[in-house]
Design a protein around this motif. Structure first.
Motif, short mmCIF file in Angstrom:
data_model
loop_
_atom_site.label_atom_id
_atom_site.label_comp_id
_atom_site.label_asym_id
_atom_site.label_seq_id
_atom_site.Cartn_x
_atom_site.Cartn_y
_atom_site.Cartn_z
N PHE A 1 -5.62 0.07 -2.81
CA PHE A 1 -4.70 -0.52 -1.84
C PHE A 1 -5.27 -0.45 -0.42
CE2 PHE A 1 -0.02 -0.98 -3.37
CZ PHE A 1 -0.45 -1.72 -4.46
N LEU B 1 -1.03 0.09 5.27
CA LEU B 1 -1.23 -0.95 4.24
C LEU B 1 -1.26 -2.34 4.87
CD1 LEU B 1 0.88 0.58 1.35
CD2 LEU B 1 -1.60 0.42 1.54
N THR C 1 -2.94 -5.28 2.63
CA THR C 1 -2.23 -5.22 1.34
C THR C 1 -0.76 -5.64 1.49
OG1 THR C 1 -3.70 -3.44 0.67
CG2 THR C 1 -1.70 -3.69 -0.61
N PHE C 2 -0.11 -5.23 2.58
CA PHE C 2 1.27 -5.64 2.87
C PHE C 2 1.26 -6.49 4.15
CE2 PHE C 2 3.66 -1.62 1.11
CZ PHE C 2 3.22 -1.93 -0.17
N GLY D 1 6.57 -5.46 5.28
CA GLY D 1 6.18 -4.15 4.76
C GLY D 1 6.99 -3.05 5.44
N ALA E 1 5.39 -3.16 -3.02
CA ALA E 1 4.18 -3.86 -3.46
C ALA E 1 4.52 -5.02 -4.40
CB ALA E 1 3.24 -2.87 -4.17
N PHE F 1 5.27 -8.38 -2.72
CA PHE F 1 4.15 -9.16 -2.15
C PHE F 1 3.07 -9.42 -3.18
CE2 PHE F 1 5.55 -6.16 1.32
CZ PHE F 1 6.50 -7.04 1.82
N GLU F 2 3.30 -9.01 -4.43
CA GLU F 2 2.27 -9.13 -5.47
C GLU F 2 0.93 -8.62 -4.94
OE1 GLU F 2 2.48 -13.23 -6.46
OE2 GLU F 2 4.46 -13.06 -7.37
N SER F 3 0.98 -7.44 -4.31
CA SER F 3 -0.22 -6.87 -3.67
C SER F 3 -1.34 -6.69 -4.69
CB SER F 3 0.11 -5.52 -3.04
OG SER F 3 1.14 -5.69 -2.09
N GLN G 1 -4.64 -5.08 -6.23
CA GLN G 1 -5.25 -3.76 -6.23
C GLN G 1 -6.72 -3.93 -6.59
OE1 GLN G 1 -3.15 -1.06 -8.77
NE2 GLN G 1 -4.32 0.72 -8.11
#
Lengths: 210, 94
Positions: A7, A156, A161-162, A167, B36, B39-41, B43
């Motif tokens: 992440f 993040l 990632t966000f 977020g 998460a 947002f379909e984050s 990885q």
């Protein structure tokens, strides 16, 4: 709130690790110079590890659990106790149970160990004389958790990632509720119980009248 | 009550929570996982460096709740021993 591996890119994770190591080193200095309560510390660590597995449901199909940094800081009379204890718990969780990533261990220690312990402990100290130990520990633990969640959201967002605004919104919203039902309630319950039943187990600095 | 007895009771509560947690814990995702999902984050799987011996608080090869209970008991004992040892090594005698 344990960030998994992948992440945060390695280049940024390294920076959080360096910052975390500086705080861990200072917490070791605290343990050397101002700390005596070994059985209390180890018992608290075992209890906090166990209760971190006890996720409490909240609305929106989500859940959360006690982190315990503020609890440790209040009972041992120093935010460095929260840093030291959460570091041990987070290292074991990451290495043995895949709970929280290994590359992001520094970020997780920074958020749940350092930020929540410091914010929560000093809010507790500032408020306890005015509103009492129960309310002060509740509010301290609650806001310590929310601050850590917002810091996680920012990290993040920097990682890509966000999205930043959403977020912060969702991490904030979920942890405002988790902080009320888990962190705040359980911290206040344990702190007031220990202070009433066994104040002699605590260091002098932590002993206050409930 | 003796301090030793109170520590034993407190440690007993910790192990009781460890044993009960697999049965009582909510299976819902936590706050970070829920965020998460929104947002379909993605990885980066390349950063998963090591495989853990007890992934997700289970012991590979053991089925069902026994696996989770055993993993929690091992973890709680491990944390107690590790933190006792670390604290003992650092704390001033007193």
């Amino acid at each position: 709130m344990h960030i998994p591996d992948g992440f945060i890119p390695l280049s940024q994770a390294v920076i959080y690790t360096i910052i975390a190591i500086a705080f861990i080193a200072r917490s070791i200095k605290w343990a050397r110079e101002e700390f005596h309560e070994v059985p209390l510390f180890a018992t608290l660590a075992a209890g906090i590890f166990a209760i971190q597995a006890l996720n409490i449901p909240i609305p929106w199909g989500t859940s959360g659990h006690l982190m315990g940094g503020v609890l440790a800081a209040i009972l041992l009379g120093s935010p460095w106790a929260g840093v030291f204890l959460l570091t041990l718990v987070l290292v074991v969780q990451a290495l043995f149970f895949a709970d929280g990533g290994i590359t992001v261990l520094g970020a997780n220690i920074l958020n749940m160990g350092v930020i929540s312990s410091f914010v929560g402990y000093y809010i507790y100290v500032a408020l306890r004389g005015r509103i009492g130990v129960a309310s002060a520990s509740f509010i301290g633990a609650w806001l310590g958790l929310v601050t850590a969640a917002l810091a996680t959201a920012v990290e993040l967002a920097i990682a890509g990632t966000f999205p930043l605004r959403e977020g912060l919104l969702f991490m904030g919203l979920y942890h405002v509720v988790i902080g009320l039902v888990a962190e705040g309630t359980l911290t206040a319950l344990v702190v007031t119980t220990v202070l009433k039943v066994s104040p002699d187990m605590l260091p002098a600095k932590a002993r206050v009248v409930v | 009550m003796l301090q030793e007895r109170r520590y034993l009771i407190s440690l007993g509560i910790a192990f009781l929570i460890a044993v009960l947690a697999p049965f009582l814990a909510s299976p819902n995702p936590d706050g970070l996982e829920s965020t998460a999902e929104k947002f379909e984050s993605a990885q980066d799987k390349e950063l998963e460096l090591l495989s853990s011996p007890f992934p997700d608080y289970t012991i590979p090869g053991i089925e069902g709740s026994a696996s989770e209970v055993a993993a929690m008991l091992i973890g709680t004992a491990l944390i107690f021993i590790l933190s006792f040892g670390a604290a003992k090594a650092l704390a001033k005698a007193g």
